[in-house]
Design an enzyme around this catalytic site. Structure first.
Site, PDB file in Angstrom:
ATOM      1  N   ASN A  44       0.739  -1.403   0.131  1.00  0.00           N
ATOM      2  CA  ASN A  44       0.027  -0.221   0.267  1.00  0.00           C
ATOM      3  C   ASN A  44       0.767   1.065   0.058  1.00  0.00           C
ATOM      4  OD1 ASN A  44       0.263  -1.096   2.983  1.00  0.00           O
ATOM      5  ND2 ASN A  44       0.012   1.081   3.256  1.00  0.00           N
ATOM      6  N   SER A 178      18.440  -3.855   2.183  1.00  0.00           N
ATOM      7  CA  SER A 178      18.775  -2.556   2.118  1.00  0.00           C
ATOM      8  C   SER A 178      20.481  -2.672   2.135  1.00  0.00           C
ATOM      9  CB  SER A 178      18.312  -1.691   3.293  1.00  0.00           C
ATOM     10  OG  SER A 178      19.110  -0.717   3.572  1.00  0.00           O
ATOM     11  N   TYR A 212      17.290  -2.158  12.547  1.00  0.00           N
ATOM     12  CA  TYR A 212      16.931  -2.093  11.192  1.00  0.00           C
ATOM     13  C   TYR A 212      17.849  -2.760  10.392  1.00  0.00           C
ATOM     14  CZ  TYR A 212      15.592  -0.625   6.499  1.00  0.00           C
ATOM     15  OH  TYR A 212      15.255  -0.586   5.247  1.00  0.00           O
TER      16      TYR A 212
HETATM   17  N1  LIG Z   1      12.961   3.833   1.535  1.00  0.00           N
HETATM   18  C1  LIG Z   1      14.356   3.607   1.275  1.00  0.00           C
HETATM   19  O1  LIG Z   1      15.105   4.367   1.212  1.00  0.00           O
HETATM   20  C2  LIG Z   1      14.948   2.018   1.272  1.00  0.00           C
HETATM   21  C3  LIG Z   1      16.036   1.770   1.210  1.00  0.00           C
HETATM   22  C4  LIG Z   1      16.692   0.533   1.488  1.00  0.00           C
HETATM   23  C5  LIG Z   1      15.625  -0.544   1.765  1.00  0.00           C
HETATM   24  N2  LIG Z   1      14.448  -0.281   1.311  1.00  0.00           N
HETATM   25  C6  LIG Z   1      13.507  -1.369   1.686  1.00  0.00           C
HETATM   26  O2  LIG Z   1      12.326  -1.401   0.894  1.00  0.00           O
HETATM   27  C7  LIG Z   1      11.112  -1.969   1.206  1.00  0.00           C
HETATM   28  C8  LIG Z   1       9.855  -1.092   1.237  1.00  0.00           C
HETATM   29  O3  LIG Z   1       9.997   0.056   1.995  1.00  0.00           O
HETATM   30  P1  LIG Z   1       9.369   1.570   1.615  1.00  0.00           P
HETATM   31  O4  LIG Z   1      10.554   2.510   1.563  1.00  0.00           O
HETATM   32  O5  LIG Z   1       8.740   1.421   0.417  1.00  0.00           O
HETATM   33  O6  LIG Z   1       8.643   1.777   2.924  1.00  0.00           O
HETATM   34  P2  LIG Z   1       7.293   2.324   3.407  1.00  0.00           P
HETATM   35  O7  LIG Z   1       6.834   3.254   2.316  1.00  0.00           O
HETATM   36  O8  LIG Z   1       7.277   2.507   4.671  1.00  0.00           O
HETATM   37  O9  LIG Z   1       6.561   0.933   3.081  1.00  0.00           O
HETATM   38  C9  LIG Z   1       6.426  -0.200   4.067  1.00  0.00           C
HETATM   39  C10 LIG Z   1       5.368  -1.041   3.918  1.00  0.00           C
HETATM   40  O10 LIG Z   1       5.368  -2.216   4.664  1.00  0.00           O
HETATM   41  C11 LIG Z   1       4.336  -2.301   5.522  1.00  0.00           C
HETATM   42  N3  LIG Z   1       4.324  -3.076   6.789  1.00  0.00           N
HETATM   43  C12 LIG Z   1       5.044  -2.544   7.762  1.00  0.00           C
HETATM   44  N4  LIG Z   1       4.753  -3.360   8.951  1.00  0.00           N
HETATM   45  C13 LIG Z   1       3.996  -4.251   8.404  1.00  0.00           C
HETATM   46  C14 LIG Z   1       3.487  -5.542   8.978  1.00  0.00           C
HETATM   47  N5  LIG Z   1       3.968  -5.904  10.270  1.00  0.00           N
HETATM   48  N6  LIG Z   1       2.577  -6.506   8.191  1.00  0.00           N
HETATM   49  C15 LIG Z   1       2.276  -6.194   7.051  1.00  0.00           C
HETATM   50  N7  LIG Z   1       2.844  -4.865   6.350  1.00  0.00           N
HETATM   51  C16 LIG Z   1       3.668  -4.216   6.964  1.00  0.00           C
HETATM   52  C17 LIG Z   1       3.742  -0.952   5.453  1.00  0.00           C
HETATM   53  O11 LIG Z   1       2.480  -0.891   5.900  1.00  0.00           O
HETATM   54  P3  LIG Z   1       1.505   0.338   6.705  1.00  0.00           P
HETATM   55  O12 LIG Z   1       1.364   1.240   5.599  1.00  0.00           O
HETATM   56  O13 LIG Z   1       0.311  -0.324   7.050  1.00  0.00           O
HETATM   57  O14 LIG Z   1       2.643   0.811   7.648  1.00  0.00           O
HETATM   58  C18 LIG Z   1       4.184  -0.391   3.980  1.00  0.00           C
HETATM   59  O15 LIG Z   1       2.877  -0.870   3.072  1.00  0.00           O
HETATM   60  C19 LIG Z   1      11.471  -2.180   2.601  1.00  0.00           C
HETATM   61  O16 LIG Z   1      11.706  -3.858   2.673  1.00  0.00           O
HETATM   62  C20 LIG Z   1      12.626  -1.652   3.125  1.00  0.00           C
HETATM   63  O17 LIG Z   1      13.617  -2.074   4.022  1.00  0.00           O
HETATM   64  C21 LIG Z   1      13.939   1.042   1.491  1.00  0.00           C
END
Ligand SMILES: NC(=O)c1ccc[n+]([C@@H]2O[C@H](COP(=O)([O-])OP(=O)(O)OC[C@H]3O[C@@H](n4cnc5c(N)ncnc54)[C@H](OP(=O)(O)O)[C@@H]3O)[C@@H](O)[C@H]2O)c1
Length: 329
Positions: A44, A178, A212
Site C-alpha cells: 500500500n 537494504s 533495522y
Molecule cells: N526507502 C528507502 O530508502 C529504502 C532503502 C533501502 C531498502 N528499503 C526497503 O524497501 C522496502 C519497502 O520500503 P519503503 O521504503 O517502500 O517503505 P514504506 O513506504 O514505509 O512501506 C513499507 C510497507 O510495509 C508495510 N508493513 C510494515 N509493517 C508491516 C506488517 N507488520 N505487516 C504487513 N505490512 C507491514 C507498511 O504498511 P503500513 O502502511 O500499514 O505501515 C508499508 O506498506 C523495505 O523492505 C525497506 O527495507 C527502502
C-alpha cells in the site's frame, strides 16, 4: 532577498529534475507478465505500491498483501484507475487485496490459506514489507522484538507456509533488503565457535538504526538459506534472490523521527533519493528478467552483498533461531 530565494528554489528544482533523470536505472524491457500471479507484501505504500502498479500494468495478477484494510483498499483503487486508464488492447493485469499483518501469526496463516484457496499459480513472492527505525524496543506478544518480527520472522513464516507451492510453482522469492546491511558484523558464538547474528532480539542494547540494519542482514541470510535449499531440490526452477532499492523517498526512514529531524531527513531524501517508482525498478527486473538463484541485485544488475551475508553458519543459526522463535510467536 526575493530574487535570491527564487534563484535558490529554481536551482533546487533544476537539481532535483536532473537528479531524477540520472539516478537509478529504469527497467525498460516490456516483458509481458500476463498469466502470472505475484504477491507483494507491504503493497500500500512506497516501493511496494509502485512495484504492484507496474507489475499489474505489465499484465500480472498482483495480490496486495497489506495490514491496514483502508490503506490497502485505497492502493487497490489507485492501481485499478491506472489500469482502467490504459488504452484499449494494451497490457492490463489486475489487483486483489488480501489482509496480512506480519506481526500476527494467525493473520499470516489466514493469508496463506486465502491465497491457496484462490488456486492461482505463485510466480513471484515479493517480501517487501518492513518497518524502519522504530525509536524504542517494542515487543510483539510481549516477547518478540518488533523490527525483527515484522521484517524477518513474519516473512520467514509466510515462506514456510507456502513452501510446497513455491517448489511446485517454480516461484521466485524476491527479498527486498537494504545496503545498510553492510553496517552489521557477525559475532562468534562462544558455545559453538561459529558465526551468528548478534543479539537477534536486541535484548542487550537497542539502537533504531542497528535494529533495522540487523533485520536487513537477516533478510539476505534467509534469502541465501532458501536459495541453498531450493538448489538441492530436483525438478524445481524456484529460486530465492535478494535486492536493494537504493535510497528512496518513502516514509520508511522518517516515520518515527521527531518533527525537525523528519523535515531535515526529508530534504536529504529530496536531494539524494530516488522516487518510489525508480526505487521499484529492481523489483520489476527481478520479477521479469532472467536472474540467478542466490544472487543479490541492485540498480537492475547483480551486485555484491557483504561477506557476512554469505556466511553459511550464520544462515543456519538464523534459520534455526527463526524456527524456535515461531513457538513464541
Ligand atoms: N526507502 C528507502 O530508502 C529504502 C532503502 C533501502 C531498502 N528499503 C526497503 O524497501 C522496502 C519497502 O520500503 P519503503 O521504503 O517502500 O517503505 P514504506 O513506504 O514505509 O512501506 C513499507 C510497507 O510495509 C508495510 N508493513 C510494515 N509493517 C508491516 C506488517 N507488520 N505487516 C504487513 N505490512 C507491514 C507498511 O504498511 P503500513 O502502511 O500499514 O505501515 C508499508 O506498506 C523495505 O523492505 C525497506 O527495507 C527502502
Amino acid at each position: 532577498m526575493g530574487t535570491l530565494a527564487l534563484t535558490a528554489a529554481a536551482v533546487l528544482i533544476g537539481f532535483c529534475f536532473v537528479r531524477d533523470r540520472t539516478s537509478g536505472r529504469v527497467y525498460s524491457e516490456r516483458t509481458s507478465l500476463a498469466g502470472q500471479t505475484i504477491i507483494v507484501t507491504g503493497a500500500n505504500s512506497g516501493i511496494g505500491f509502485e512495484a504492484s502498479k507496474e507489475l499489474a500494468l505489465r499484465g500480472a495478477t498482483v495480490v496486495l498483501a497489506c495490514r491496514n484494510r483502508d490503506a490497502g483498499a485505497s492502493a487497490k483503487r489507485r492501481i485499478d484507475s491506472a489500469l482502467n486508464a490504459r488504452k484499449r488492447g494494451a497490457e492490463r493485469g489486475r489487483v486483489l487485496l488480501e489482509m496480512l499483518d506480519l506481526t500476527d501469526k494467525k493473520s499470516i496463516e489466514k493469508f496463506a490459506e486465502n491465497f491457496r484457496n484462490l488456486n492461482f499459480p505463485l510466480n513471484a513472492l515479493v517480501l517487501n514489507a518492513s518497518i524502519g527505525m522504530h525509536p524504542t524496543r517494542a515487543l510483539v506478544n510481549s516477547k518478540l522484538e518488533l523490527c525483527f518480527t515484522s521484517n524477518v520472522l513474519g516473512h520467514y513464516y509466510l515462506v514456510e507456509l507456502l513452501w510446497d507451492k513455491i517448489v511446485e510453482d517454480h516461484t521466485r522469492i524476491i527479498t527486498v533488503t537494504s545496503s545498510l546491511h553492510k553496517y552489521v558484523s557477525l559475532e562468534v558464538d562462544p558455545a559453538t565457535l561459529k558465526k551468528r547474528l548478534p543479539d537477534l532480539q536486541c535484548e542487550l542494547s537497542y539502537r533504531p538504526k542497528e535494529a533495522y540494519a540487523k533485520s536487513k542482514l537477516a533478510n539476505i541470510l534467509l534469502a541465501h538459506h532458501w536459495a541453498r535449499q531450493l538448489s538441492g531440490i530436483s525438478n524445481t526452477r524456484a529460486m530465492s534472490v535478494s535486492m536493494h532499492p537504493g535510497l528512496v523517498m518513502t516514509p520508511l526512514l522518517t516515520r518515527y523521527l521527531p518533527f525537525w529531524k523528519k523535515h531535515l531527513f526529508n530534504l536529504i531524501l529530496i536531494l539524494l533519493g530516488k522516487t518510489a517508482w525508480k526505487g521499484c525498478q529492481t523489483v520489476i527486473y527481478c520479477c521479469s528478467h532472467p536472474i540467478e538463484n542466490g544472487k543479490y541485485y541492485g540498480n537492475c544488475e547483480e551486485e555484491e552483498p557483504s561477506p557476512e551475508s554469505r556466511d553459511e553458519d550464520a544462515m543456519q543459526a538464523l534459520s534455526e533461531s527463526c524456527r524456535e522463535l515461531l513457538n513464541a510467536f
